[in-house]
Structure formats: C-alpha cells, structure tokens
Scaffold this motif. Structure first.
Motif, PDB file in Angstrom:
ATOM      1  N   THR A  47       1.348  -1.347  -0.753  1.00  0.00           N
ATOM      2  CA  THR A  47      -0.386  -0.044   0.167  1.00  0.00           C
ATOM      3  C   THR A  47       0.584   1.404  -0.502  1.00  0.00           C
ATOM      4  OG1 THR A  47      -0.214   0.152   2.396  1.00  0.00           O
ATOM      5  CG2 THR A  47      -1.731  -1.363   1.410  1.00  0.00           C
ATOM      6  N   LEU A  48       0.769   2.302  -0.179  1.00  0.00           N
ATOM      7  CA  LEU A  48       0.668   3.642  -0.026  1.00  0.00           C
ATOM      8  C   LEU A  48       1.628   3.965   0.973  1.00  0.00           C
ATOM      9  CD1 LEU A  48       1.750   6.450  -1.227  1.00  0.00           C
ATOM     10  CD2 LEU A  48      -0.656   7.707  -0.497  1.00  0.00           C
ATOM     11  N   GLU A  49       1.172   3.441   2.115  1.00  0.00           N
ATOM     12  CA  GLU A  49       2.145   3.798   3.435  1.00  0.00           C
ATOM     13  C   GLU A  49       2.802   2.461   3.697  1.00  0.00           C
ATOM     14  OE1 GLU A  49      -2.631   4.972   3.941  1.00  0.00           O
ATOM     15  OE2 GLU A  49      -1.651   3.259   2.418  1.00  0.00           O
TER      16      GLU A  49
ATOM     17  N   ALA B 162       0.749   7.603 -10.490  1.00  0.00           N
ATOM     18  CA  ALA B 162       0.909   8.131  -9.012  1.00  0.00           C
ATOM     19  C   ALA B 162       1.769   8.690  -8.121  1.00  0.00           C
ATOM     20  CB  ALA B 162       0.244   6.665  -8.518  1.00  0.00           C
TER      21      ALA B 162
ATOM     22  N   ARG C  43       2.197  11.940  -7.457  1.00  0.00           N
ATOM     23  CA  ARG C  43       2.079  13.354  -6.944  1.00  0.00           C
ATOM     24  C   ARG C  43       1.085  12.826  -5.344  1.00  0.00           C
ATOM     25  NH1 ARG C  43      -0.894  18.154  -7.452  1.00  0.00           N
ATOM     26  NH2 ARG C  43      -1.328  18.777  -5.524  1.00  0.00           N
ATOM     27  N   GLU C  44       0.547  11.694  -4.504  1.00  0.00           N
ATOM     28  CA  GLU C  44      -0.128  11.467  -3.443  1.00  0.00           C
ATOM     29  C   GLU C  44       1.674  11.115  -2.607  1.00  0.00           C
ATOM     30  OE1 GLU C  44      -1.247   6.559  -4.326  1.00  0.00           O
ATOM     31  OE2 GLU C  44      -2.424   8.272  -4.527  1.00  0.00           O
ATOM     32  N   GLN C  45       2.389  10.600  -2.904  1.00  0.00           N
ATOM     33  CA  GLN C  45       3.446  10.017  -2.701  1.00  0.00           C
ATOM     34  C   GLN C  45       4.645  11.740  -2.456  1.00  0.00           C
ATOM     35  OE1 GLN C  45       5.408   6.699  -4.151  1.00  0.00           O
ATOM     36  NE2 GLN C  45       4.335   6.606  -5.797  1.00  0.00           N
TER      37      GLN C  45
ATOM     38  N   ASP D 118       3.119  14.765  -2.214  1.00  0.00           N
ATOM     39  CA  ASP D 118       2.698  15.584  -0.984  1.00  0.00           C
ATOM     40  C   ASP D 118       2.997  15.043   0.370  1.00  0.00           C
ATOM     41  OD1 ASP D 118       1.335  17.016  -3.220  1.00  0.00           O
ATOM     42  OD2 ASP D 118      -0.179  16.095  -3.040  1.00  0.00           O
ATOM     43  N   TRP D 119       2.726  13.614   0.281  1.00  0.00           N
ATOM     44  CA  TRP D 119       3.335  12.886   1.795  1.00  0.00           C
ATOM     45  C   TRP D 119       4.720  13.147   2.062  1.00  0.00           C
ATOM     46  CZ3 TRP D 119       0.405   8.252   3.220  1.00  0.00           C
ATOM     47  CH2 TRP D 119       0.397   6.921   4.272  1.00  0.00           C
TER      48      TRP D 119
ATOM     49  N   ASP E 189       6.059  16.059   1.585  1.00  0.00           N
ATOM     50  CA  ASP E 189       6.153  17.064   1.367  1.00  0.00           C
ATOM     51  C   ASP E 189       5.265  17.506   3.006  1.00  0.00           C
ATOM     52  OD1 ASP E 189       7.076  18.416  -1.164  1.00  0.00           O
ATOM     53  OD2 ASP E 189       5.647  18.304  -2.340  1.00  0.00           O
TER      54      ASP E 189
ATOM     55  N   THR F  43     -10.837   3.149 -11.872  1.00  0.00           N
ATOM     56  CA  THR F  43     -10.807   4.735 -11.526  1.00  0.00           C
ATOM     57  C   THR F  43     -11.606   5.166 -12.558  1.00  0.00           C
ATOM     58  OG1 THR F  43      -8.427   3.959 -11.283  1.00  0.00           O
ATOM     59  CG2 THR F  43      -8.688   6.176 -12.016  1.00  0.00           C
TER      60      THR F  43
END
Length: 251
Positions: A57-59, A88, A90-92, A94-95, A97, A141
């Motif tokens: 997962t992203l986490e 995918a 951008r979400e990484q 932002d995290w 940042d 999606t």
C-alpha cells in the motif's frame, strides 16, 4: 534524498543514464514489480535493500522510504515508463512534503514513445494530426465526463490509450460514437520494447477481435488515428521552397 526514477517502457537499456546512475548509488530501491523489468535490479550495488511495491500500500511504501531517507540513505522509487503518466507519484510527493523529506524526479521514456518506435510511426503528421491525446477508458478508476473517450474522439486527433486493453469492445463503440469511422486505422502494441513485444495493426472496429485472436488482455497500448495511414503532407521544415530562421528557400 528520495529519487523517483522512470525505468522506461521495458527494454533494460532504455532507462536514462541518470536513472541508471541513481540505481547504482541506491541504498534502498522500491520498484513497481508488476511492470518494471527486473533486469534493472541487476544494476544495484551489493547490499541494496530492494522492495517490490506490487503488493504494498502507499502507507507501506512510505514506511520503507521515509525512515531510510531520514537515516541519510539514497532511496530510489522506480516506476515504469515516465513516472508523470499514471505513476501515482503526486500522492507520494505530497506525503513527503508533509514530512519535510527532500526528493527529486528523474524522467523516463514513456511506453507511448516505445509504442511509436515499435510501430515505426510519427504521431504528429502534417495535415493529419498535430495533437496527441493520452488517455484511458474509465474503469475502477473513474474518468471525468469531459474526458470520456467519446468526448476526446470528437477531435479526430491521434490517440494513445493506456490501461484499456481489457475493455476493447466498449472502447471501439465509444471511439466510433465520438466520431472515428469504423475503418480508422488502429494498432495494439503489447509490451512495447520488451523482448516479447507484439504489434497488431487493425481498425477501430476490429480492436476487440484483434486482441482476442492474439490473446491480449493487458499490458498493451491502443493507438488510433490517421497517423497509421499512408496519406500526409511533407514537412515544411525540410521543404526546399520553405524559408525559416536557419535556411533560405532555394527555389
């Protein structure tokens, strides 16, 4: 430092020189195992900590990368193609940042470029199309309504469609409803630049059948438009009758 690196479309020698250098320096690599050529991992140094993100997962990805970066290690997040297209990232970013973690992006060769090479084609032919639309069918999606295949097809431009090879019957119907003639040239490029690359030339109406006949359900790009045909105008850039900033017309 965390480096987002584009691994290229598949062939192991189509990673950039910068990307290869970063892989060789990396202490930790998190790679998209379902898409990235595993041959790239042979470039890593002994002792490199390697993680396949296909089941993560992203986490979980962040739980690997952030502690490593904070410990002063060089981290490579290895994405397929160019990470800016369906990567995918951008979400990484932002995290990272939010955590105050420094990172940079190393661009890669996208699979849509690899597909053009496999087709021996130019997407932007004079008097045919000067626009390339990169998009996808709506699946799990969603796609904004203004960007539906039917809406985009109305432009009649060159289209390259990602993540859509499992929905070709619906894709054909939407392309035709949007304005493409059923006989418009189309092609399916399976695993562009990989050793088992396959190119199937067909028409918009024939996409689903062509895929069935060749057993293709995933890992393929769909290309559509007149650029696959035989008619186009000669480029003005090299026309002897055309003057531009580097050359006077010779006749």
């Amino acid at each position: 430092m965390i480096h987002f690196v584009g691994a290229g479309p598949g062939a192991e020698d189509l990673i950039t020189v910068r990307g290869e250098t970063l892989l060789k320096r990396a202490d930790v690599v998190v790679y998209a195992g379902s898409l990235v050529n595993p041959a790239h991992l042979a470039r890593t140094k002994a002792g490199c900590d390697i993680h396949d993100s296909a089941s993560m997962t992203l986490e979980q990805v962040m739980d690997v990368m952030i502690p490593a970066a904070k410990a002063g290690k060089t981290v490579v997040r290895l994405h397929t193609g160019d990470p800016s297209i369906y990567g995918a990232i951008r979400e990484q970013m932002d995290w990272l940042d939010a955590q105050g973690i420094d990172y940079e992006v190393c661009p890669g060769v996208s699979s849509f470029c690899g597909a053009a090479a496999a087709l021996r084609a130019e997407y932007t032919l004079p008097d045919v199309s000067q626009t390339v639309i990169l998009s996808r069918m709506a699946g799990r999606t969603p796609v904004p309504e203004r960007e539906s295949i039917r809406s985009l097809a109305a432009h009649g431009s060159t289209m390259v469609l990602f993540l859509s090879s499992g929905m070709l019957g619906k894709l054909s119907a939407e392309l035709i409803a949007g304005g493409y003639a059923p006989e418009t040239p189309a092609a399916i490029v399976y695993k562009a630049t990989w050793p088992d690359e396959k190119v199937i030339r067909t028409t918009v109406a024939g996409l689903e059948q062509a895929a069935k006949e060749n057993g293709i359900t995933k890992t393929a790009l769909i290309t559509v438009g007149g650029f696959l045909g035989d008619s186009y105008e000669r480029s003005k850039l090299y026309d002897p009758s055309f003057t531009h900033g580097c050359r006077e017309a010779s006749r």
